[in-house]
Design a protein around this motif. Sequence first.
Motif, PDB file in Angstrom:
ATOM      1  N   ALA A 144      18.794  27.810  95.090  1.00 31.21           N
ATOM      2  CA  ALA A 144      19.410  26.577  94.601  1.00 31.21           C
ATOM      3  C   ALA A 144      18.427  25.796  93.743  1.00 31.21           C
ATOM      4  O   ALA A 144      18.791  25.257  92.690  1.00 31.21           O
ATOM      5  CB  ALA A 144      19.886  25.728  95.782  1.00 31.21           C
ATOM      6  N   LEU A 145      17.176  25.737  94.154  1.00 38.75           N
ATOM      7  CA  LEU A 145      16.154  25.056  93.347  1.00 38.75           C
ATOM      8  C   LEU A 145      15.925  25.785  92.026  1.00 38.75           C
ATOM      9  O   LEU A 145      15.784  25.157  90.979  1.00 38.75           O
ATOM     10  CB  LEU A 145      14.851  24.969  94.136  1.00 38.75           C
ATOM     11  CG  LEU A 145      14.820  23.968  95.287  1.00 38.75           C
ATOM     12  CD1 LEU A 145      13.596  24.196  96.143  1.00 38.75           C
ATOM     13  CD2 LEU A 145      14.836  22.539  94.759  1.00 38.75           C
ATOM     14  N   GLU A 146      15.901  27.096  92.086  1.00 41.21           N
ATOM     15  CA  GLU A 146      15.672  27.857  90.861  1.00 41.21           C
ATOM     16  C   GLU A 146      16.829  27.676  89.886  1.00 41.21           C
ATOM     17  O   GLU A 146      16.614  27.499  88.692  1.00 41.21           O
ATOM     18  CB  GLU A 146      15.477  29.335  91.229  1.00 41.21           C
ATOM     19  CG  GLU A 146      14.999  30.213  90.077  1.00 41.21           C
ATOM     20  CD  GLU A 146      16.140  30.642  89.190  1.00 41.21           C
ATOM     21  OE1 GLU A 146      15.949  30.717  87.964  1.00 41.21           O
ATOM     22  OE2 GLU A 146      17.249  30.890  89.717  1.00 41.21           O
ATOM     23  N   ARG A 147      18.068  27.689  90.406  1.00 44.88           N
ATOM     24  CA  ARG A 147      19.228  27.488  89.534  1.00 44.88           C
ATOM     25  C   ARG A 147      19.240  26.095  88.928  1.00 44.88           C
ATOM     26  O   ARG A 147      19.719  25.897  87.816  1.00 44.88           O
ATOM     27  CB  ARG A 147      20.528  27.711  90.327  1.00 44.88           C
ATOM     28  CG  ARG A 147      20.848  29.141  90.631  1.00 44.88           C
ATOM     29  CD  ARG A 147      22.305  29.283  91.046  1.00 44.88           C
ATOM     30  NE  ARG A 147      22.622  28.472  92.202  1.00 44.88           N
ATOM     31  CZ  ARG A 147      22.555  28.879  93.456  1.00 44.88           C
ATOM     32  NH1 ARG A 147      22.162  30.108  93.707  1.00 44.88           N
ATOM     33  NH2 ARG A 147      22.883  28.086  94.453  1.00 44.88           N
ATOM     34  N   ALA A 148      18.704  25.130  89.671  1.00 43.54           N
ATOM     35  CA  ALA A 148      18.675  23.760  89.164  1.00 43.54           C
ATOM     36  C   ALA A 148      17.519  23.527  88.194  1.00 43.54           C
ATOM     37  O   ALA A 148      17.252  22.389  87.812  1.00 43.54           O
ATOM     38  CB  ALA A 148      18.586  22.779  90.331  1.00 43.54           C
ATOM     39  N   GLN A 149      16.816  24.626  87.813  1.00 43.27           N
ATOM     40  CA  GLN A 149      15.723  24.569  86.834  1.00 43.27           C
ATOM     41  C   GLN A 149      14.558  23.713  87.329  1.00 43.27           C
ATOM     42  O   GLN A 149      13.961  22.943  86.577  1.00 43.27           O
ATOM     43  CB  GLN A 149      16.239  24.056  85.488  1.00 43.27           C
ATOM     44  CG  GLN A 149      17.386  24.870  84.925  1.00 43.27           C
ATOM     45  CD  GLN A 149      17.935  24.329  83.637  1.00 43.27           C
ATOM     46  OE1 GLN A 149      17.182  23.860  82.788  1.00 43.27           O
ATOM     47  NE2 GLN A 149      19.242  24.390  83.471  1.00 43.27           N
ATOM     48  N   TYR A 150      14.276  23.867  88.589  1.00 44.38           N
ATOM     49  CA  TYR A 150      13.145  23.153  89.200  1.00 44.38           C
ATOM     50  C   TYR A 150      11.844  23.514  88.481  1.00 44.38           C
ATOM     51  O   TYR A 150      10.991  22.646  88.250  1.00 44.38           O
ATOM     52  CB  TYR A 150      13.079  23.537  90.679  1.00 44.38           C
ATOM     53  CG  TYR A 150      12.071  22.771  91.503  1.00 44.38           C
ATOM     54  CD1 TYR A 150      11.810  21.422  91.295  1.00 44.38           C
ATOM     55  CD2 TYR A 150      11.389  23.413  92.537  1.00 44.38           C
ATOM     56  CE1 TYR A 150      10.897  20.730  92.067  1.00 44.38           C
ATOM     57  CE2 TYR A 150      10.474  22.731  93.325  1.00 44.38           C
ATOM     58  CZ  TYR A 150      10.229  21.390  93.082  1.00 44.38           C
ATOM     59  OH  TYR A 150       9.320  20.716  93.846  1.00 44.38           O
ATOM     60  N   LEU A 151      11.697  24.779  88.124  1.00 47.67           N
ATOM     61  CA  LEU A 151      10.480  25.205  87.434  1.00 47.67           C
ATOM     62  C   LEU A 151      10.456  24.707  86.002  1.00 47.67           C
ATOM     63  O   LEU A 151       9.468  24.114  85.552  1.00 47.67           O
ATOM     64  CB  LEU A 151      10.389  26.732  87.462  1.00 47.67           C
ATOM     65  CG  LEU A 151       9.219  27.357  86.692  1.00 47.67           C
ATOM     66  CD1 LEU A 151       7.896  26.974  87.336  1.00 47.67           C
ATOM     67  CD2 LEU A 151       9.366  28.875  86.634  1.00 47.67           C
ATOM     68  N   ARG A 209      32.784  33.353  88.777  1.00 48.14           N
ATOM     69  CA  ARG A 209      32.017  32.638  89.793  1.00 48.14           C
ATOM     70  C   ARG A 209      32.158  31.119  89.666  1.00 48.14           C
ATOM     71  O   ARG A 209      32.242  30.571  88.552  1.00 48.14           O
ATOM     72  CB  ARG A 209      30.523  32.992  89.711  1.00 48.14           C
ATOM     73  CG  ARG A 209      30.222  34.457  89.835  1.00 48.14           C
ATOM     74  CD  ARG A 209      30.713  35.058  91.134  1.00 48.14           C
ATOM     75  NE  ARG A 209      30.063  34.495  92.277  1.00 48.14           N
ATOM     76  CZ  ARG A 209      28.967  34.994  92.860  1.00 48.14           C
ATOM     77  NH1 ARG A 209      28.420  36.101  92.374  1.00 48.14           N
ATOM     78  NH2 ARG A 209      28.445  34.431  93.918  1.00 48.14           N
ATOM     79  N   THR A 210      32.165  30.449  90.840  1.00 50.55           N
ATOM     80  CA  THR A 210      32.175  28.983  90.882  1.00 50.55           C
ATOM     81  C   THR A 210      31.103  28.434  91.804  1.00 50.55           C
ATOM     82  O   THR A 210      30.877  27.231  91.843  1.00 50.55           O
ATOM     83  CB  THR A 210      33.544  28.471  91.352  1.00 50.55           C
ATOM     84  OG1 THR A 210      33.846  29.017  92.637  1.00 50.55           O
ATOM     85  CG2 THR A 210      34.639  28.840  90.362  1.00 50.55           C
ATOM     86  N   ARG A 211      30.443  29.308  92.579  1.00 51.32           N
ATOM     87  CA  ARG A 211      29.404  28.844  93.508  1.00 51.32           C
ATOM     88  C   ARG A 211      28.005  29.131  92.971  1.00 51.32           C
ATOM     89  O   ARG A 211      27.126  28.300  93.094  1.00 51.32           O
ATOM     90  CB  ARG A 211      29.570  29.543  94.866  1.00 51.32           C
ATOM     91  CG  ARG A 211      30.907  29.289  95.527  1.00 51.32           C
ATOM     92  CD  ARG A 211      31.040  30.132  96.784  1.00 51.32           C
ATOM     93  NE  ARG A 211      32.361  30.053  97.350  1.00 51.32           N
ATOM     94  CZ  ARG A 211      32.821  30.857  98.300  1.00 51.32           C
ATOM     95  NH1 ARG A 211      32.041  31.814  98.766  1.00 51.32           N
ATOM     96  NH2 ARG A 211      34.043  30.717  98.757  1.00 51.32           N
ATOM     97  N   ALA A 212      27.812  30.327  92.444  1.00 48.49           N
ATOM     98  CA  ALA A 212      26.530  30.720  91.872  1.00 48.49           C
ATOM     99  C   ALA A 212      26.800  31.497  90.595  1.00 48.49           C
ATOM    100  O   ALA A 212      27.841  32.155  90.468  1.00 48.49           O
ATOM    101  CB  ALA A 212      25.733  31.573  92.863  1.00 48.49           C
ATOM    102  N   VAL A 213      25.876  31.420  89.666  1.00 48.11           N
ATOM    103  CA  VAL A 213      26.090  32.040  88.358  1.00 48.11           C
ATOM    104  C   VAL A 213      26.295  33.544  88.486  1.00 48.11           C
ATOM    105  O   VAL A 213      27.103  34.139  87.787  1.00 48.11           O
ATOM    106  CB  VAL A 213      24.912  31.719  87.417  1.00 48.11           C
ATOM    107  CG1 VAL A 213      25.048  32.477  86.104  1.00 48.11           C
ATOM    108  CG2 VAL A 213      24.837  30.232  87.168  1.00 48.11           C
ATOM    109  N   GLY A 214      25.574  34.170  89.405  1.00 49.81           N
ATOM    110  CA  GLY A 214      25.727  35.612  89.589  1.00 49.81           C
ATOM    111  C   GLY A 214      24.958  36.412  88.565  1.00 49.81           C
ATOM    112  O   GLY A 214      24.067  35.912  87.874  1.00 49.81           O
ATOM    113  N   HIS A 215      25.326  37.671  88.436  1.00 49.93           N
ATOM    114  CA  HIS A 215      24.516  38.568  87.621  1.00 49.93           C
ATOM    115  C   HIS A 215      24.762  38.429  86.130  1.00 49.93           C
ATOM    116  O   HIS A 215      24.173  39.161  85.349  1.00 49.93           O
ATOM    117  CB  HIS A 215      24.745  40.015  88.049  1.00 49.93           C
ATOM    118  CG  HIS A 215      26.182  40.403  88.108  1.00 49.93           C
ATOM    119  ND1 HIS A 215      26.862  40.584  89.281  1.00 49.93           N
ATOM    120  CD2 HIS A 215      27.084  40.631  87.125  1.00 49.93           C
ATOM    121  CE1 HIS A 215      28.105  40.915  89.027  1.00 49.93           C
ATOM    122  NE2 HIS A 215      28.266  40.947  87.731  1.00 49.93           N
ATOM    123  N   VAL A 216      25.630  37.532  85.692  1.00 51.93           N
ATOM    124  CA  VAL A 216      25.743  37.294  84.254  1.00 51.93           C
ATOM    125  C   VAL A 216      24.504  36.571  83.728  1.00 51.93           C
ATOM    126  O   VAL A 216      24.309  36.449  82.515  1.00 51.93           O
ATOM    127  CB  VAL A 216      27.026  36.495  83.943  1.00 51.93           C
ATOM    128  CG1 VAL A 216      26.845  35.019  84.243  1.00 51.93           C
ATOM    129  CG2 VAL A 216      27.475  36.716  82.502  1.00 51.93           C
TER     130      VAL A 216
END
Length: 1458
Positions: A85-92, A1309-1316
Motif C-alpha cells: 500500500a505504501l509503495e502504491r501510494a508512491q511513498y518512495l 481491478r479496483t483494489r490494486a493495480v495488479g500486473h498491468v
Amino acid sequence: MPPRARARGRGAASGRGRRRAPARAAVSKDKGKEEEDKGEEKRTATADAAEPAALWAEEWSVDAVRRVLAERIVGSGYARASVQALERAQYLERYLWPHFGGAGAEDAVVVSVLLMVNEKLQQRLPAWAVVASDAARFAQLFGAASALMARAMDGAAVDGVDPISARVIVTQFLVGCFGSLETAAVREAAMPLASLAIWHHVGAGALVERELQRVPQLRKLWRRTARRCQAPSAERDFVPALVRDLARCQFALADSAGARAYAAKALELLLDLMAQLPTRRYVALLLEDAHLVALCRRSAWFRDCRRFRDLVGRLRASVRAQVAHVTGRPLSDADARDAHHRALAALQLAAFRLFPRALEDVAVSSVARLGDPDVLRASLGALGRDDLRRLGAEVGVGHRALLDVGAADFVEPDGSGYGRDFLLDAFAERYARWPTVAEQVRAVSPYPTEQLLLGDALADADALERQPQSVADADGAVHISYPVLGAPKLGLQFLTLHDYLARSFELLRLETAHGIRDDVEDAVRRLQPRPAENDGSGVCFAGWARMALPMRSFDVTDVQPPSIGDKAPARVRADVCVDLRDYAEAVRRAWLDEVRPRDVLILCAVQAPPSDSGGQQQQQQQQQQALQCVRHVRGCEVECLLDEDGRPLDGGGNSAGSVIRLRVALDRHQYHADSQAAGGGGGGGDGTAAAAVYGALNVVVRRRAQESNFKAVLETVRDLMVAPAVLPEWLAATFLGYGDPAAAAALPAEPAPPPPGRVWFGDTFVSEAHLRASLAPRRVELGPGGFAPPCVAEFPADADDAPVRVTSEPPPSLGPAELAPPRANRIEFTPAQVRAIHSAARPGLTLIVGPPGSGKTDVAVQIVANLYRAHPRQTILLVTHSNQALNQLFEKIIALDIEPRHLLRLGHGEDALDADESYSRAGRVDSFLARREALLHDVRALARSIDVDVDVDTCENARFFFIVHVRMRWLAFRKAVLDGDAAAEGPDPAAVRARFPFARFFAERLGRPLFADDDSDSDPAATAEGCFRWLERVFDELAEIQPFELLRSSAERANYLLASQARIVAMTCTHAALRRADLLRLGFRYDTVVMEEAAQVLDVETLIPLTLQRTRADAGRALKRVVLIGDHNQLPPVVRSSGLRAAAVNMEQSLFARLVRLGVPYIELNRQARARPGIADLYRFRYRELGDLAPHVHTGPFAGPNPGLAHEFQFVHVGEFRGRGETEPSRHFVQNLGEAEYVVAVFQYLRLLGCPGERIALLTTYNGQKALIQDVLDRRCGWLPYFGRPMAVATVDQFQGQQCDFVLLSLVRTRAVGHVRDLRRLTVALSRARLGLYVFGCRQLFEHCFELREPLARLLANGDRLALCPDERFDGETTTMTSCCLPAGPSSSRNVRLVSGVEEMGDIVYAKIEAHLASAEPDAKSLSGKEQPDDEAVLGDEAVSGDEAASGDEAVSDDAAQ
C-alpha cells in the motif's frame, strides 16, 4: 456421463423470466441499488492510499518516517499488504527519495527506502529508474545501507527495526543490486565489495600464493592493494564480515527463526556472487578459506531445515564448478580431473615430507582412493590437532575460526582456532572428488518422477506466493522475511556454457513438473480411485477422465544389455495395454487419433485414498488428497500403437478394436536407477529388480500435443551439456555475457561508421532518392550505369571523406525464355530499416528491436531475400516462436522471386500455410519429381527440335544429352558466329538468326519466332546467349534433381532434400528441439539464423536453433550470422508456474532481452504505421525515438475521426456497479461485472452504428474477465444475429502480435493495480488499436500509479466520461471502409454526448436497438424476437463459483496463459 466442460465465468444466471421484447444491452438505471453482499469487503484504492496521501501534504519529517515505519510496517508484522500500500501510494517517489539525506541519513529513512526498493524489485517494477538515475545519490544510499549492515552484524541497535530484520532488508537489497549490474550506478557502487582487496581476509597464505602462481598478472595488483589496505575499509571488509556473521548465526542464534531467514537470504547473496565471474573471481577463494560449506553442514539448521540444506548444497556445487576462479576459463572434464589429481598429489607430497611415517598410507595411495572423503578422513586421523594445522598451513587448509570461543564444540577453548575433528572435515571437503559434468548429466532423467512432482521443490515454489513476509521467534519477536527458493537463477552472465545449460535445465524441469503435476492431479481426481471390493490392497476407479485411462496391464518387454563402458541398459521397452470398450466414441477416437509416435505419456501408480478422507473438501485439500494417492510417476515415449494381437494400427487405428497396446520406450537411466534402488545389481536382465515400481503402474496419462514437447527440449539441453563447443567463437563470449558487448555485433552502435566491406542490398532501394536518403549522411557515388537494382554497396575504410560506392549487379539475362519478370521489392524502407537490413547482411550478431507496427516482418523478409540472392551456396534457418508467426513470414517469402524448390517448412504448422503448393518435406519431394517430369518434357522437345532421336527419360540421360548434343552445338555456333574473325566488329546479326541451333525450340516454346524478321531485335547475339543460359539452368536443375531418382524411399529423398537442397528452412523453436538429433544425424548445415519473435522465446530455447549442426575441424564453424528480431519492451516468454515467477529466478528472461541489457548494440526501428499518432503517443515513451510513418498514418482510415466516438482514445471511468467493483470467485480469477457490461454495451453501440464486428476487439487483463465478457456477449448479443461477434475476446497476453481497428480494454481491478503495472504488458495493451482505443477502469486507482502516470495523463486528457456522437454512422459493413458518414461542417460541430456510466450507456443502446428493430425488415423482426432473459436475471449471478473458476486460471497468477 459427458466430460466436464471447462468452467467459464458467467455474467448471468439462467433466469426463468422470458419476454419477447428485445432486452436492453446493458442494465438501465434502477430506482434502488441491490443490497451489498455482506461477505464482500469493500476495499478500494482510495481507502488504501488515504493515509499515505495525507502524509505527502506534510513537510518532510524524520519523525513521520519513523511513525510510518513503526505503525504501518513493523507494527503490522511486516505485512506485505501494508508495504504494498505504501509503495502504491508512491511513498518512495514522492516522499522518501526527494528528501533522502545521503550518507548521514537516519536509520529509519535508510530502512524505509530499502523496503520500498525491495518491494519494487519483488514486483518487477523499475526501481532503479527512481533511485539509480543519480549515481552520486545512489552511491550515498549504498554506503548508508552497507554501514547500517555493518552495525547490525556487530549487534548494534538500529533505529526502527531489530538488528536481524535490518540485516535481512539490506541483504535483500544487495541481492537486487548484484542482479542488476547492467545499471551503471548500481555496478559502480556494488562491485568494490567483491574486489581483490577481500583476499587480505584470507587466512591461509598458501591459497593466495596458489592463485598468484596461476595468474602471475595479479601479483603486481596484489602488492598495490596491500599498500592501500593498512587502514580499515568498509568495502573490503563487507563480504568477509557477512561470511563471519552467517557462520555465527547458525550456532549463536540457532533457535531464532529470523536468523534462519537471514541466513537463507545471505546464502542467496553468496550464490549470486558466485554465479557471475566478475564477483566470483575473488569471493570464491574467500569462501574456500573460510570452510563455509563445512561449517554449514555442521549446523542444526542443515540437519533440520531442508531449504537451508538445499541452499548449502547449491553453494557447495558453485564452489566446485568447473571453471578457473580468477580467469573464468571453463574446465573440461579432463581438466577438472587433472586439477583434482594435482591437488591430491600436492597433499601427498606435503604428507610425505612432513609426516613420512604417520601418513605413509596417504603418500602411497592412489588419487582415486583419496578422493573418497571417508578414506581421506580415516587416513589423516593418525595426526593430532597441531600436526593437522601444520599440514593445513602447507596446503592451504586454514584453521582460523570464524566462530567465537564457546559458540561450538569444534572451536578450541583457548581461542587458537578449529579443533581436530573440524579440521578433518575441512580436509575431506576440500579434497573430495566431485562428479564431472558428464557424470552429473548422465544421472538426470528428462521425465518427472514422484520425487520431483510430489517433493518439496515444487511445494516450495507454490508456497512462495502465499509465504508470509515475517517470521516469529519462540519469544514472540517478529522479523521480516523474504522468499528464497532453492533453485538456480538466470542472470545476465554465466560462468560457462555448462553452467548456463545446467541452470536452464533445472528450471525447465521445475516448470514442466508444475504442469504435469496439475495434469496428474486432475486425472486422479476425475478417476476417483477407491479400494477394490474383492481385494483390500487393490484399487478400482469409480470415475473417468478424458486424458487418462486405467491400464489393463503393463509389461516391460525388452531390456537390452548395457553398451560397453555404460551401466544403464541400451534400451528399455514396455507395452501399455488399455481397454476402450466402455468409453464413448469421441474418447476412443481421441486416443487412437491423437496419440502418435514420439508423444510423451505419463505413467502413474495410483493407490486408494485413506478411508477417512471422505466428505466435502476445499480445492486445495482435494488436490492434496488426489496427489496422496500417487505412489510412483514415470514417463515414456510412444513408439507405435498395436491392436490386441500385436498388429500395428494404421493411421488413426482401427475404431472397431476395444483393446490397444501402446509400445513405449522407457528412460534407460531411470530404469537402471530404479533397479539399483530396488536391490538389482545391474542394468541388464528382464527388469524384475524394478518390479516394485513398474509393477505398480496402473494409470496412463496423456497430455496435449503442444505440452508433450518438454522431453525433446530437456533432452536437447542435456545433450548440449556434454557436447563440444556448440557456439562459434565469435559469439560464445557475448552469449555468456563477457568481454566487449559490441565484439560480436555485425555493426557498431551509431554514430560509429560501418566497417569497410561489400554489402549486397539487392532490391532494397526503390529509387535513387530512396538510396541516398537511406545512407545519409554518407555521400553516395553511383556506378557507371547509374541507379538500378540489384544494388551492391562498397563501404570505404576512410569513413570521413570517401563516399559509399553503389553499383548495380543485375543477374545475367535469360533472354525471352524468362517469361515472368522477377518480382521486385516495392516497400520504401526507412533509414532505420535499411540499417537493420545492412547489419543482417554482414557476418556477426544483429539485434533488431521492432516497436508495434514498425514493419519487423517486412524487414525480416527483405533480409532473407537479400541473403538468398547474395550467397547462392548458403542456407538460411528461419525460426519463430509460434506457427502463426512463422506462416505469416513464410507466406511473404513465398511471394518473393525465390525458387520454390529451395523453400522448406518443417513442423505440423505447415498444414495451415496459405499456399498453393505444399512446402513440407513430402510436398517438396513431390514437387521435385513433378518438376523433373516438366523439365524432361522440355528436354525431349529440345531433342526433337534439333533432330536428335534420343529417349531422354532420366536426369542422367539428360546430362549426357546436354554434353554430347547441346553444348557441342553451342560451342560450334560460338566459334563460327560469335567468336569468328569478325568478332571485333560484333557478330553478324543475320548469321546469328540463321545459325542459332536452338531457334526452333524457343520459337515453339514462345509461340512466335525467336528473332524478328526485321531488324527490331537490336542484339540477337545477346538473345542467343540468354537462351543458352536458360538451357544451362534447365540442365543444372535436372542435375540437382538427379539424386531423387537414385534414392528410392520417401524418407531418403526427404532427408536429402533437407540436407542438400533446401536453402531457406523454416521451423519453430519447439520443432528445432524435437528434431535436433535427426538434423545432426543428417549432417544438416546452415550459415544464418533469422529469428522473429525472439523476445518471446525462453533464453535456452533461443540457443537450440543455433546448435542444430555439428562443428567441423576442417571447415570451422558454419554459423556466420545470427539475426534476432523482437521487442523486449513487450511481454516476455510465458512461465506458467506462479511460484517460479514469484521466486525471481528470471526464468521468463529471453536471450534477446538479456543481450540488450548487456549492452549489445541494437537497431531500433523508429517509424510506426499501425496506429493514429495520438494512440502511438500513449506508448511512444517506451522507445528511443519512435515516430510515425508519413503519410501513411494521415491518409485513408486515419484521415477522419471515428464515427460515433468523439475521441480517438479515452480512459472511461467505471465506478462500482451495484455496490461492487472487482470480485474474485477463486484465486486469480478476477472479474468486474460493471466493466464487462460497459464494454459489451459499447460493442453493441458500434455495431448499431454500422461498424463491422471484425474491426472490434474486446481485451482484458485477466482470464476471469475474459470469460465474463464472453458470457455477457452471449446474453446481450446472442438474441439478435445482427450483432454477431467481435474479432476477438482475449486477454492482452493472448492478443500480443495482433491488431484491430477498435479496441475496448477492460482493466478489471479496483483494489490494486495488479500486473498491468508491468510496463511491458501496458505497452502491448496500448498498442493493439489502429483507429480507436477505449480503456475502461477505475480512475482513482490507476491515475495515481507511478508507472502508469505518463500514458494515463494522455488518456485522461479527453476526460473520464465516454464521449459519444450518436448521430453519426459508419458507411457500410466492409472491413476496407475508409470513410464515414459525419454531419456537415467542422468537427467542432459534432453532437457530443457524455455518458455518465454503464446505466446511461444501457439507455443509449436500448434506444438504438428499438430504432434498429423498427426500421428492420419483417423477417429481421421475427428473427430478432427470440426469448430473452430479463436484465435482473442477466445480472443475478455475475461470477462463477470458485470451484468452477479454478479450472480456468489455476495455472497462472495473471493472464499469462497463451
